[in-house]
Design an enzyme around this catalytic site. Structure first.
Site, PDB file in Angstrom:
ATOM      1  CG  PHE A 150      11.538  -0.800 -16.997  1.00 20.51           C
ATOM      2  CD1 PHE A 150      10.265  -0.645 -17.242  1.00 20.51           C
ATOM      3  CD2 PHE A 150      12.145  -0.166 -15.844  1.00 20.51           C
ATOM      4  CE1 PHE A 150       9.512  -0.124 -16.258  1.00 20.51           C
ATOM      5  CE2 PHE A 150      11.459   0.395 -14.921  1.00 20.51           C
ATOM      6  CZ  PHE A 150       9.903   0.429 -15.164  1.00 20.51           C
ATOM      7  CD  GLU A 151       9.487  -5.940 -15.960  1.00 19.64           C
ATOM      8  OE1 GLU A 151       9.578  -7.173 -16.329  1.00 19.64           O
ATOM      9  OE2 GLU A 151       9.780  -5.509 -14.989  1.00 19.64           O
TER      10      GLU A 151
END
Ligand SMILES: Cc1cc2nc3c(=O)[nH]c(=O)nc-3n(C[C@H](O)[C@H](O)[C@H](O)COP(=O)(O)OP(=O)(O)OC[C@H]3O[C@@H](n4cnc5c(N)ncnc54)[C@H](O)[C@@H]3O)c2cc1C
Length: 599
Positions: free
Chosen positions: A405-406
């Site tokens: 993620f990110e």
């Protein structure tokens, strides 16, 4: 709050590839003030006393428990570090928010909840909200009355977020936008009160909306069955003719990408800091276990191969921690320099934009460091590491998401080079003149070089040569592929790896040199050992990446010449990394903890 300020203006983002700052010009953990440490202490105490004792219940998703803890943490100001005080937040500087993030990240489930609420769930409002929107929502988010979430991903659009299908259309009365679509993988989704939702107005203009859970048509789905971070909530969010007042458009119609990507910039840096915090706890646990467990009549911690693991864990953590605080120092200095002109939140956003390359590095290098640390911790625990009753098992599962993620690590690797090239092309970063100067130096042939003097002087030269290798490899790649370079992904990622290693090496070096200058060589000797091991191994990796990149760009006689040049830049002293690692391991085992905390 008292803020440590660097003696010189902050270096420009990405300029570490061209310049060699003096040790006193970078921020290190030794510069963290007592006030900033106190915030970290409060965060750590909260997690140790309030969160870890109920971790089993959190993992089992006991209804309401994570939301309750989030609210408790908010009462202590731990969920609003970056929210200005005038809106009820803690209004912390960048160093303090970094310390807070690090110390709150001992337990992955809570770290993720914190990041989604205090980071990507709140920052869109801090950076882009109107005065009315800030007054209405930020105090609620800061106090924990509202829990925040960030809704960009969709089932068919994660990395390719701009391909999202959620639609928004103004109703006939002109009072509300009607949102339709499905968001996927939303952290805090199950219990959030406020969702920052990205949708396309009229099917094309990407726009951010502030959506309250109670708005008609907003409906979170069931919890996903994940590999790790079980304590955190991850759900889809359904928007079925969801009525959003038009005042809840965040920023401008069609400018949602600006909101989304600036906030992710901040999130990436924070994620790197979070990985440092998580890894410290794991190292401490592994070191303690290495003394408890016996095999062949000995504590396993007495075996060289276990010592080597503990040392390497600490050394990689040291490199990432050094990078993170160096970058936080730059961001803080840039903000301080801008103080007085414009609005504080805007200045922070600009500082984050300036150091977007360093933030992507923090994310990628931090998450890969944590994965290494948890993996070796499981190995130290042997079979027990594979059992859910032992804490490293959970840490292992929890770590894996950080590379996804990110922005996945693949996407961030490409972004690093993309952002560097953009800066180079616009003249913001003098990469092209530097590559041309290097080409002249290469043509002139080898020159007499004096033996460097002083602590870690040989390593400083190794790093200067690594920067030359990068310019050599990147210069050739750019010349060959020009605007099509982005299509050569394997090459781009290889160059990106070189960039990350260089920032990690130099940050490790400068911190050790600064510590030695401040406390004396003897007091800083283990840190110097850690820096030497890290730089020696990272230089090998840079060598490898440079060869790979150059082989992909040149052929024939040119390739032979380039390889000869590379060999020249690759000359460096041989280091006994086995002996040095033993010394670092001894420092870990002496206190069963990361030995460079606050140093
Ligand atoms: C537990 C969890 C929590 C999350 N929380 C949130 C949240 O709060 N809010 C939110 O909006 N999203 C959230 N996400 C979504 C997350 O950001 C995405 O999963 C992530 O961006 C990757 O997107 P994807 O899953 O669609 O993978 P894909 O984009 O399909 O990627 C699959 C693989 O292909 C690679 N790939 C994709 N594009 C390229 C390319 N151009 N070049 C090379 N390789 C490529 C990727 O690196 C990856 O290895 C969360 C996800 C999880 C699992």
């Amino acid at each position: 709050m008292a803020t440590s300020v660097l003696s010189k203006p902050a270096a420009k983002g990405g300029s570490f590839l061209l310049e060699s700052p003096a040790p006193q010009d970078i921020f290190t953990p030794a510069d963290i003030t007592d006030d900033q440490k106190l915030i970290g202490q409060t965060a750590e105490e909260f997690v140790v006393k309030e969160v870890l004792p109920v971790a089993k219940d959190l993992e089992a998703k006991k209804p309401g428990l994570m939301a309750e803890l989030t609210r408790k943490a908010a009462e202590l100001g731990l969920m609003s570090g970056a929210t200005p005080e005038e809106y009820g937040g803690a209004g912390l500087d960048k160093i303090a928010t970094t310390v807070l993030t690090e110390k709150i990240s001992i337990y992955g489930g809570f770290a993720t909840t914190h990041g989604a609420h205090a980071g990507i769930g709140t920052l869109p409002l801090v950076y882009f909200g109107t005065e009315e929107q800030k007054k209405k929502y930020l105090p609620k988010l800061a106090s924990g009355e509202f829990i925040g979430a960030y809704c960009l991903s969709e089932p068919q659009a994660g990395s390719d977020a701009q391909n999202l299908l959620t639609r928004a259309a103004l109703n006939k009365e002109g009072t509300h936008y009607i949102l339709n679509g499905q968001k996927m993988w939303i952290t805090n989704g199950g219990f959030a009160d406020l969702y920052i939702v990205f949708a396309k107005v009229d099917g094309e203009k990407l726009t951010a909306f502030i959506v309250e859970r109670t708005f008609p048509g907003c409906k979170p789905g069931n919890e996903e069955h994940k590999m790790g971070i079980h304590g955190s909530s991850t759900t889809p969010v359904f928007l079925e003719n969801c009525m959003v007042p038009k005042e809840n458009v965040l920023h401008e119609i069609g400018r949602g990408h600006i909101v989304a990507f600036n906030v992710l910039n901040a999130g990436r840096f924070t994620l790197g800091a979070s990985c440092v915090g998580g890894s410290k706890h794991v190292l401490a646990t592994a070191s303690k276990y290495s003394k408890e467990r016996k095999a062949f009549g000995k504590q396993i911690g007495d075996f060289g191969l276990i010592k080597e693991k503990l040392a390497e864990m600490a050394i990689r953590m040291y490199a990432v921690e050094s990078m993170i605080y160096r970058s936080a120092g730059y961001m803080e200095a840039a903000m301080n320099a801008a103080a007085g002109s414009g609005n504080k939140s805007q200045n922070m956003m600009k500082a984050l934009e300036e150091y977007a390359i360093e933030s992507s590095i923090a994310k990628v290098y931090g998450s890969e460091m944590l994965d290494y640390v948890v993996d070796e911790a499981v190995q130290i625990f042997g079979g027990y590491g594979f059992h859910e009753d032992y804490p490293v098992c959970r840490a292992y599962r929890d770590s894996r998401i950080n590379r996804i993620f990110e922005g996945t690590n693949e996407i961030n690797r490409m972004l690093i080079i993309q952002m560097l090239m953009k800066r180079a092309m616009s003249g913001q970063l003098a990469l092209i003149p530097a590559a041309m100067k290097l080409a002249d130096e290469i043509l002139a042939g080898p020159s007499f070089e004096e033996t460097p003097e002083g602590i870690l002087a040989e390593e400083a030269r190794t790093i200067a040569n690594a920067k030359k290798m990068f310019l050599q490899a990147a210069g050739g790649a750019l010349q060959k592929y020009r605007e099509k370079l982005a299509d050569e992904q394997e090459l781009v990622a290889t160059l990106s790896n070189m960039v990350m290693e260089i920032y990690a090496m130099e940050s490790s070096l400068l911190r050790a040199q600064k510590a030695a200058a401040a406390k004396g060589e003897a007091a800083a000797s283990v840190m110097v050992d850690a820096a030497r091991v890290f730089i020696s191994d990272a230089a090998e990796r840079v060598d490898h990446y440079a060869k790979r990149a150059i082989a992909a760009v040149h052929e024939g006689d040119m390739l032979t010449t380039q390889m000869a040049v590379l060999k020249r830049f690759g000359k460096r002293p041989v280091v006994d990394t086995i002996a040095l690692r033993r010394r670092v391991a001894a420092a870990v085992q002496a206190q069963d903890r990361y030995p460079f905390e606050g140093r």
